[in-house]
Design a protein around this motif. Sequence first.
Motif, short mmCIF file in Angstrom:
data_model
loop_
_atom_site.label_atom_id
_atom_site.label_comp_id
_atom_site.label_asym_id
_atom_site.label_seq_id
_atom_site.Cartn_x
_atom_site.Cartn_y
_atom_site.Cartn_z
N PRO A 1 0.81 -1.22 0.00
CA PRO A 1 0.00 0.00 0.00
C PRO A 1 0.85 1.27 0.00
CG PRO A 1 0.06 -0.98 2.19
CD PRO A 1 0.79 -1.92 1.28
N TYR A 2 0.21 2.41 -0.31
CA TYR A 2 0.95 3.68 -0.26
C TYR A 2 0.11 4.92 0.01
CZ TYR A 2 -0.69 4.78 -5.03
OH TYR A 2 -1.45 5.06 -6.13
N PHE A 3 -1.23 4.77 0.11
CA PHE A 3 -2.05 5.98 0.23
C PHE A 3 -1.81 6.73 1.55
CE2 PHE A 3 -5.05 3.16 -2.29
CZ PHE A 3 -4.69 3.69 -3.51
N ASP A 4 -1.59 6.00 2.65
CA ASP A 4 -1.40 6.66 3.94
C ASP A 4 0.06 7.07 4.08
OD1 ASP A 4 -1.88 7.72 6.46
OD2 ASP A 4 -1.58 5.79 7.48
N SER A 5 0.42 8.10 3.35
CA SER A 5 1.81 8.56 3.33
C SER A 5 1.82 10.06 3.11
CB SER A 5 2.58 7.85 2.21
OG SER A 5 1.99 8.14 0.95
N SER A 20 19.53 12.38 -15.84
CA SER A 20 19.92 12.99 -14.57
C SER A 20 18.96 12.60 -13.46
CB SER A 20 19.94 14.52 -14.73
OG SER A 20 18.67 14.97 -15.14
N THR A 21 19.22 13.11 -12.27
CA THR A 21 18.43 12.91 -11.03
C THR A 21 17.99 11.46 -10.83
OG1 THR A 21 16.17 13.31 -11.88
CG2 THR A 21 17.49 15.25 -11.33
N PRO A 22 18.92 10.49 -10.85
CA PRO A 22 18.51 9.10 -10.62
C PRO A 22 17.98 8.92 -9.19
CG PRO A 22 20.89 9.29 -10.45
CD PRO A 22 20.38 10.62 -10.94
N VAL A 23 16.91 8.16 -9.07
CA VAL A 23 16.37 7.84 -7.74
C VAL A 23 16.03 6.37 -7.72
CG1 VAL A 23 14.73 8.45 -5.95
CG2 VAL A 23 15.33 10.14 -7.67
N TRP A 24 16.68 5.67 -6.79
CA TRP A 24 16.50 4.23 -6.69
C TRP A 24 15.12 3.94 -6.08
CZ3 TRP A 24 21.79 2.12 -7.16
CH2 TRP A 24 21.78 0.76 -7.52
N SER A 25 14.38 3.04 -6.72
CA SER A 25 13.08 2.65 -6.17
C SER A 25 13.26 1.98 -4.81
CB SER A 25 12.40 1.65 -7.12
OG SER A 25 11.46 0.86 -6.42
N PRO A 26 12.35 2.23 -3.86
CA PRO A 26 12.45 1.54 -2.56
C PRO A 26 12.34 0.03 -2.70
CG PRO A 26 10.39 2.81 -2.72
CD PRO A 26 11.23 3.17 -3.92
N ARG A 27 11.81 -0.46 -3.82
CA ARG A 27 11.75 -1.90 -4.06
C ARG A 27 13.02 -2.42 -4.68
NH1 ARG A 27 5.88 -3.86 -5.74
NH2 ARG A 27 7.01 -5.50 -6.81
N ASP A 49 9.84 18.55 -17.15
CA ASP A 49 9.51 17.60 -16.08
C ASP A 49 10.82 17.26 -15.40
OD1 ASP A 49 6.88 17.49 -16.86
OD2 ASP A 49 6.99 15.49 -17.76
N GLU A 50 10.87 17.23 -14.08
CA GLU A 50 12.11 16.82 -13.43
C GLU A 50 11.88 16.33 -12.01
OE1 GLU A 50 13.92 21.20 -12.64
OE2 GLU A 50 15.10 19.60 -11.73
N GLY A 51 12.90 15.67 -11.48
CA GLY A 51 12.94 15.34 -10.06
C GLY A 51 11.94 14.29 -9.60
N PRO A 52 12.02 13.05 -10.12
CA PRO A 52 11.07 12.02 -9.67
C PRO A 52 11.30 11.60 -8.21
CG PRO A 52 12.76 11.03 -11.05
CD PRO A 52 12.98 12.52 -11.10
N THR A 53 10.23 11.20 -7.55
CA THR A 53 10.33 10.60 -6.21
C THR A 53 9.35 9.44 -6.17
OG1 THR A 53 10.12 11.01 -3.82
CG2 THR A 53 8.59 12.19 -5.23
N TRP A 54 9.73 8.39 -5.45
CA TRP A 54 8.95 7.14 -5.45
C TRP A 54 7.93 7.09 -4.31
CZ3 TRP A 54 9.16 3.49 -9.19
CH2 TRP A 54 10.29 3.46 -10.01
N ALA A 55 6.74 6.59 -4.62
CA ALA A 55 5.80 6.19 -3.56
C ALA A 55 6.45 5.05 -2.78
CB ALA A 55 4.49 5.72 -4.18
N GLY A 84 6.95 1.78 -4.48
CA GLY A 84 7.74 1.68 -5.70
C GLY A 84 6.93 1.46 -6.96
N ARG A 85 5.68 1.83 -6.95
CA ARG A 85 4.85 1.63 -8.13
C ARG A 85 4.29 2.93 -8.70
NH1 ARG A 85 7.47 -1.62 -9.01
NH2 ARG A 85 7.20 -3.86 -9.25
N VAL A 86 4.48 4.03 -7.98
CA VAL A 86 3.98 5.34 -8.42
C VAL A 86 5.10 6.36 -8.22
CG1 VAL A 86 2.18 7.09 -8.06
CG2 VAL A 86 1.64 4.67 -7.73
N ILE A 87 5.14 7.36 -9.10
CA ILE A 87 6.18 8.38 -9.06
C ILE A 87 5.52 9.76 -9.02
CG2 ILE A 87 7.88 9.53 -10.56
CD1 ILE A 87 8.69 6.67 -11.48
#
Lengths: 441, 170
Positions: free
Chosen positions: A167-171, A343-350, A385-391, A394-397
């Motif tokens: 899950p990820y909604f309660d964040s 640029s701006t690589p962000v490793w998925s929490p998964r 568009d820039e600067g992704p961040t992971w839910a 790890g399924r939504v950005i």
Amino acid sequence: MTDILRPSRLLALALAGIAALSAPALRAEPLRMTIDQPDLQPLPFAAPTFLSQGGDVAQAITDVVIADLQGTGLFAQIAPAAYISRVSDFDAPVAYADWKAINAQALITGRVIQQGDQISVAFRLFDVFADAPLGDGMQFKGATGDWRRIAHKVADQIYARITGEKPYFDSRVVFVSESGPKDARKKQLAIMDYDGANVGFLTDASSIVLAPRFSSKGDRILYTSFETGFPRIREMTLATGKSRALADLEGNMTFAPRFSPDGDTVAFSLEQNGNTDIFSMSLASGQVRQLTNAPSIETSPSFSPDGSQIAFESDRSGGQQIYVMPASGGEGTRISAGDGRYSTPVWSPRGDYIAFTKQNGGRFYIGVMRTDGSEERLLTSSYLDEGPTWAPNGRVIMFTRESPGATGSAQLFSVDISGRALHPVPTQGAASDPAWGPLLP
Amino acid sequence: MQKISTIVLFVAALATAACNNPNRNGMGGAGGAGGMGGAGAIGSASDPNSPAYFAQTLGDMVHFVVDQSTLTPEAQAILTKQAAWLVQHPNYTAIVQGHADEQGTREYNLALGARRAESVKQFLIANGVSGTRLKTISYGKEQPIALCSDESCFQQNRRAKTALQLGGGV
């Protein structure tokens, strides 16, 4: 009341099952959808307004549950006007035939009991065409002021049971709230629920702040502030709202900080005499270690979830590209290979993907690739568009999209890793640099 | 350790200078390291000893090619005059403020602005200005001065400004 700085723990209880109206039909597979499937049709569901015993938040809770599910692009609510059955007793058997008749694949029922400043929200999820509940009913108890969080918890359970994803909604999300014209932009740190609700400000607008990042426990954030006049990394403890500058280093500018997964180390960029390299610092001892040593720009480090590797960007090849190196430092191996800049690589929490920003032909893209650079997939495209961040699952950005021109401004957007459900995240004014925190307790 | 305390002292002195200078420019309203210069600079542009002369008559700004920090011949001509003026006016110090256009990611542009500011600083040093009188800062893409989203504005935003500070060795 909800305390934006200290989310409380919500109590979750399983409910006893209820008798089925008819014997469960035999069905080879339970209700399940795989979100990696790009051509997936949204799953139709029914969610009659939760029953209410005291209080007035049942409708609002139902609405948040529905909005969470529909916002994923994976679920489509059937209009309540089409419902044949009424749910007037939470514990009464379900008339499956009535829900099959309107093609509801899933049925969600709920009950909200409010006593003073406490509420208890119970829900059940039914696999209509299997004539059976999908998992046990559950009940969440908490402060009435936390009703939105409880609604997210309910939606999280439903999402997780049907998709098999975490899950990820309660964040929550920290971000930079922007105001003022383009040539005199004011920026301040803010925090909100993942859906834009419950906004609170963490700094005033007296100095530029950039790119906040959450610790994996969600208790602290790192960000870059011009508070001293020069860009410097600060660490804020959310429970107190207090921040401190990280140890001063010989050099002009520290920026692009990110926590290690255990929260004990910070990787960041330090600029010295015009040259930017990546360093790490132990938060306990203040001990600093240089991880890259090149005349090119090395920045935007991001740890792998096991803490053993760091993805970063470098323009050593002439333009920005993404590299991966051991967390102890080194040359790094280039993983990005397509046209344009990465640029701006962000490793998925998964741990399965790295999200990135790509620039090519005057446009910006948000994309994902495997951690070896294979299977690159662009999810979005716009002027900027820039600067992704992971839910946390790890399924939504979430990312920043900025519109062009003198009146251009930044807004937060969300998209899933299949490129589905691209939508703006509502914020009161302009917003940039989102950082998604962990699932709340 | 010695170096660290020097930086802290410098920032404190800078804050005081900025507060005492109602005509400061380049702050962008957001707490940057300011300096006098530009349209609001002190004195008359025709007085060769005034900051206004430095800012407007000599020119306190140089521009860069996309993604580059190398100095164009035009930039070198301006910086040569800046250096000569600074050598003749030892009571001033300067902060070189590096900027990038909006066509880049935020963190990369911070690093790029720092590269540009450093390239100006090194040119001034090579032309006789003591490095102890020069400080650099990058604003990345945070403070555009031209607001459209095409090359006519981008080229104005890819800049480094030499902002004067009165007094005080850095």
